[in-house]
Scaffold this active site. Structure first.
Site, short mmCIF file in Angstrom:
data_model
loop_
_atom_site.label_atom_id
_atom_site.label_comp_id
_atom_site.label_asym_id
_atom_site.label_seq_id
_atom_site.Cartn_x
_atom_site.Cartn_y
_atom_site.Cartn_z
N HIS A 19 -10.50 -3.06 -1.70
CA HIS A 19 -11.46 -2.88 -0.42
C HIS A 19 -12.44 -1.68 -1.28
CE1 HIS A 19 -9.03 -4.10 3.04
NE2 HIS A 19 -7.81 -3.98 2.15
N ARG B 154 -2.15 -12.42 2.78
CA ARG B 154 -3.53 -12.17 2.66
C ARG B 154 -3.77 -12.49 1.00
NH1 ARG B 154 -7.58 -8.87 3.74
NH2 ARG B 154 -8.60 -10.69 3.46
N HIS C 31 -6.92 -8.56 -2.87
CA HIS C 31 -8.36 -8.13 -2.76
C HIS C 31 -8.23 -6.83 -3.08
CE1 HIS C 31 -6.20 -7.62 1.03
NE2 HIS C 31 -6.84 -6.67 1.16
N TYR D 216 0.87 -1.15 -0.15
CA TYR D 216 0.06 -0.04 0.01
C TYR D 216 0.87 1.22 -0.17
CZ TYR D 216 -4.08 -3.04 1.20
OH TYR D 216 -5.10 -3.75 1.42
N TYR E 235 0.01 -9.91 0.24
CA TYR E 235 0.97 -9.08 0.82
C TYR E 235 0.97 -9.86 2.42
CZ TYR E 235 -3.08 -6.68 2.80
OH TYR E 235 -4.45 -6.22 3.25
#
Length: 255
Positions: free
Chosen positions: A178, A173, A176, A124, A163
């Site tokens: 959000h 994870r 995906h 991120y 990540y």
């Protein structure tokens, strides 16, 4: 001794078996997870343990101190995360499209949808993400759009990478996106996640597995849609979001 993936997998399996036994005994489907789902360790630590505190003043005063968005605040390019910088971002370009629906399948029009995500390397663009994956100077990973008269929305972006996270040793994870959904007021905001089909990390992710009902869990996984793919440009995925009712999409805040 640190928790391993095997420990978490065993806890998930035990909870799933308990859920299936309860269903077989006549219990209703649990479309939304328990807020103290044990394999998701940080949820156990931070979920509310006290009853909600009612707002004694006019509830609308809360909304007067929160952001307000309107159609003029969202531009035609806000839904294209690949066009926010001067250069091209790295990674697999994708188009994600779907409809925002109510429990009766009716379109929910004019609603603000926000999207944020990791980049293709699984990082991120945020100061708190410091794991050693490269940042992309041409990808910030945020966008927004308004649903049209048919409840439709579309985003063009980059497929995110998996990540690591610190729920347990060697925890990863699945890829995906959000999604944040706004109603007619900021306090009606709902947040959920969209996953990609066939990800091998599904079985090992306690956040996704906290949605113990199989049908509800599968509703979080987008479908590849070749009609949405754009020639020599992007692969297409379709994902509809249902706000309430028995087919409601899982929302992080619970119900």
């Amino acid at each position: 001794m640190p928790l391993t993936q095997r420990d978490i997998d065993r806890e998930v399996a035990e909870l799933r078996d308990a859920y299936e036994r309860s269903r077989a005994a006549g219990a209703p489907a649990a479309h939304h997870p328990s807020r103290d789902y044990a394999p998701y360790r940080s949820s156990v630590l931070r979920h509310p343990k006290q009853p909600l505190v009612p707002v004694k003043a006019d509830p609308e005063t809360v909304e007067l101190h929160t952001p307000v968005f309107g159609p003029t605040d969202v531009t035609d390019t806000d839904n294209d995360l690949t066009r926010r910088h001067t250069g091209e971002p790295l990674g697999e370009r994708i188009t994600v499209s779907g409809r925002l629906l109510d429990r009766a399948g009716r379109p929910v029009r004019g609603q603000l949808i926000e999207l944020w995500q990791a980049n293709a390397a699984g990082r991120y663009a945020h100061m708190r993400d410091q794991h050693p994956a490269p940042l992309d100077p041409n990808f910030t990973g945020v966008g927004r759009t308004l649903t049209d008269d048919d409840g439709g929305y579309t985003f063009t972006t980059i497929k995110p990478g998996a990540y690591p996270w610190r729920n347990h040793e060697n925890a990863w994870r699945p890829a995906h996106l959000h999604f944040s959904l706004f109603g007619s007021a900021f306090t009606q905001r709902l947040v959920t996640q969209m996953y990609f089909p066939g990800d091998p990390l599904f079985a090992h992710d306690p956040i996704l597995q906290s949605v113990t009902d199989e049908s509800a869990r599968q509703a979080l996984v987008a479908a590849y849609d070749h009609e949405l793919s754009r020639s020599e440009w992007s692969l297409g995925y379709r994902w509809d979001i249902v706000l309430d009712g028995p087919s409601a999409t899982w929302i992080e805040e619970g119900r």
